[in-house]
Design a protein around this motif. Sequence first.
Motif, PDB file in Angstrom:
ATOM      1  N   GLY A 205       0.816  -1.209   0.000  1.00  0.00           N
ATOM      2  CA  GLY A 205       0.000   0.000   0.000  1.00  0.00           C
ATOM      3  C   GLY A 205       0.846   1.253   0.000  1.00  0.00           C
ATOM      4  O   GLY A 205       0.565   2.213  -0.726  1.00  0.00           O
ATOM      5  N   SER A 382      -5.819  -0.724   2.285  1.00  0.00           N
ATOM      6  CA  SER A 382      -6.855  -0.402   1.285  1.00  0.00           C
ATOM      7  C   SER A 382      -6.613   0.927   0.595  1.00  0.00           C
ATOM      8  O   SER A 382      -7.399   1.333  -0.255  1.00  0.00           O
ATOM      9  CB  SER A 382      -8.228  -0.369   1.960  1.00  0.00           C
ATOM     10  OG  SER A 382      -8.312   0.702   2.876  1.00  0.00           O
ATOM     11  N   SER A 383      -5.541   1.625   0.985  1.00  0.00           N
ATOM     12  CA  SER A 383      -5.308   2.942   0.391  1.00  0.00           C
ATOM     13  C   SER A 383      -5.123   2.850  -1.115  1.00  0.00           C
ATOM     14  O   SER A 383      -5.539   3.742  -1.864  1.00  0.00           O
ATOM     15  CB  SER A 383      -4.078   3.591   1.033  1.00  0.00           C
ATOM     16  OG  SER A 383      -2.912   2.809   0.781  1.00  0.00           O
ATOM     17  N   TYR A 384      -4.500   1.779  -1.563  1.00  0.00           N
ATOM     18  CA  TYR A 384      -4.270   1.674  -2.999  1.00  0.00           C
ATOM     19  C   TYR A 384      -5.552   1.379  -3.775  1.00  0.00           C
ATOM     20  O   TYR A 384      -5.566   1.453  -4.995  1.00  0.00           O
ATOM     21  CB  TYR A 384      -3.204   0.613  -3.321  1.00  0.00           C
ATOM     22  CG  TYR A 384      -3.443  -0.741  -2.722  1.00  0.00           C
ATOM     23  CD1 TYR A 384      -4.284  -1.640  -3.345  1.00  0.00           C
ATOM     24  CD2 TYR A 384      -2.801  -1.126  -1.559  1.00  0.00           C
ATOM     25  CE1 TYR A 384      -4.497  -2.904  -2.816  1.00  0.00           C
ATOM     26  CE2 TYR A 384      -3.008  -2.392  -1.020  1.00  0.00           C
ATOM     27  CZ  TYR A 384      -3.851  -3.272  -1.643  1.00  0.00           C
ATOM     28  OH  TYR A 384      -4.062  -4.513  -1.122  1.00  0.00           O
TER      29      TYR A 384
END
Length: 636
Positions: A205, A382-384
């Motif tokens: 991420g 989950s940032s990506y």
Amino acid sequence: MPHQEHLPQAGRQLAHRGRLSGAKARFAALIGAWFFFLFLAAGAALAQPAPELHAEAVRGTGWDDTAPPAEGWAPVSLPDSWATRWPDFDGVVWYRLTWDQPAPVGEAGLLLHYLNMAGEVSLNGVPISRDDSLVEPLTRGWNTPRYWLLAPPLLKAGTNTLLVRVSGLFAYQAGLGPVSLGTPAAIQTEFERERVVRRDLQVLGLAVSAAVSAFFAALWVLRRREAAYGWFALMSVLWLLFGYNQIATSPWPFASNHSWQAMNTSLLLVFDVSYIIFALRFCQRRMPRLEAVALLVAAAGVLDLWIASGPALTVHRAIWTLVGGLTVIAVNGISIIHALRHRDSPMRSLAPFMAVSALTAGHDLLVFTQVIDSNIYYTTMSSYVLLLGMALTQAARFVQSLKRIENFNNELIEEVNAAKAELATTLAQQHSLELAHARIGERVNLVSDLHDGLGGMLIGSIATLERRPEDLSAPQLLAMLKSLRDDLRLIIDATGHSDGALAFGELLVPLRHRISQLLDANGIDCRWQVSGVDTLELSPSHSLELLRFLQEALTNVLKHSASRRVDVAVRRADGELQLSVRDDGRGFAVDAVNKADGAGLRSLRARARRLGAELQLDSRPGDTHVALRMPLATVA
């Protein structure tokens, strides 16, 4: 009977072979059964349940403890966070895990999912792991799974003791995570799964955040008007710094984990501001008041975090972390609502990815507040997903641009044809205007020539008739008419239809003769000085302009000066043609005339301008001088 004797012998051989085959079959069945029972035994061994672990904990007496206290041990269940058992305790807690290892002793796998914050581990009195720093600044080992392959003599039959020393801070969920013991293959698989969740996905991420932030920063530099790209790059960098908390193993460059957490929460607040502005710019909107309030709140939070110290920082950090997390959820929720309410909103392409971001942020807030018993945070992982949404949005825009490029030729042809038609119409209108202007210009020039030429001659003739009409004979009147005719011929010659080029001196002779007679008839003594123009050849238009200039200047003398003498000089010298008219009349005020030109003076100025010459006017009572200096290089 040899044949009859042979038959019984063949039967005996066949019977012997049958007995051998039966023996082999029985032997193969015995071997197969033996391997089958070995397989069942191995399966039973593999299926054998892992030994049961008994966990106890005791609070240490100081940060520098090297051995646990002998008394005070209490049973605990793992995972354990000591903040509920020993509130506000910062220091060392010892965990003792025991189990019975059946004989024979083989290899076993041991997995410690995490310990918070730093620690050391020993098995049966033998150290097997130790973090770099067990006092502040503590090693940040809270998100690092640890795996060991245990074998004799480290692992022994009977009771085995795993001793774990944990140095932690109660504000950050200090304690010990789950511990798994079992076959090496099973524990190795579990370790790989834990490492993927706790380390690899976090690193992935952050790596994606770094790459995408660099990409969008470059995109913003190339297209400055796309402000959303710049804010997205900034928030990606801030999120990268904030998410580094998940994999950092040291609070460097800070001297304590409290300072590290103050910095980390400050980054979250600044990220919130950039996230709000990005969402607005992506929707092509500006809300200055909201942006200013968000900036002020973030600034107040950062200042409060760095002013607070010691135990107070824990409460302040918790409050501002909740503010930051709720802000992220609010921005995601409002953006999703905006996308649902507006079909043309560019946020529609990001809404599904922002929903994932909102869910993970909500989960992590519940973990942070210990509503969910876990220490795994998914927001960084989950940032990506949001970055992927931005990439897909850009890809969609690229596809649209590509389609437009594919149709560009047709659009260009249509636009070019429309532009050609419009240009043709404009050129036709411009041509008509130019023709009209040319006709008007020719008429103005003709009127000017008639005014300066025929007008001057008529004025002179009228003045002569008014002064002494009874003294004029028929030949004199005829001479006046011929002068008018000659002046008209001069205008015709200027049209370019003359049979041959004449020197300026030859063209000057008839004008000099007519003007002198006219001035003499009106009592004005006219004296000429002509030099260097006998061989000077000029274009008919220039010659006419020069003659008209002289004619107008002398007509003005006749009409307005009331002079008795006028001196006219025409000379060629120093690469220029010089014309001079000087009279001894009443003169005029040059400044007043410059402000309100008469027709004659306007004519002189216009002719000087068309000739590219310099006009000089000087006048006072008794001396008025009009001079023209024309460079001959400009008319060569």
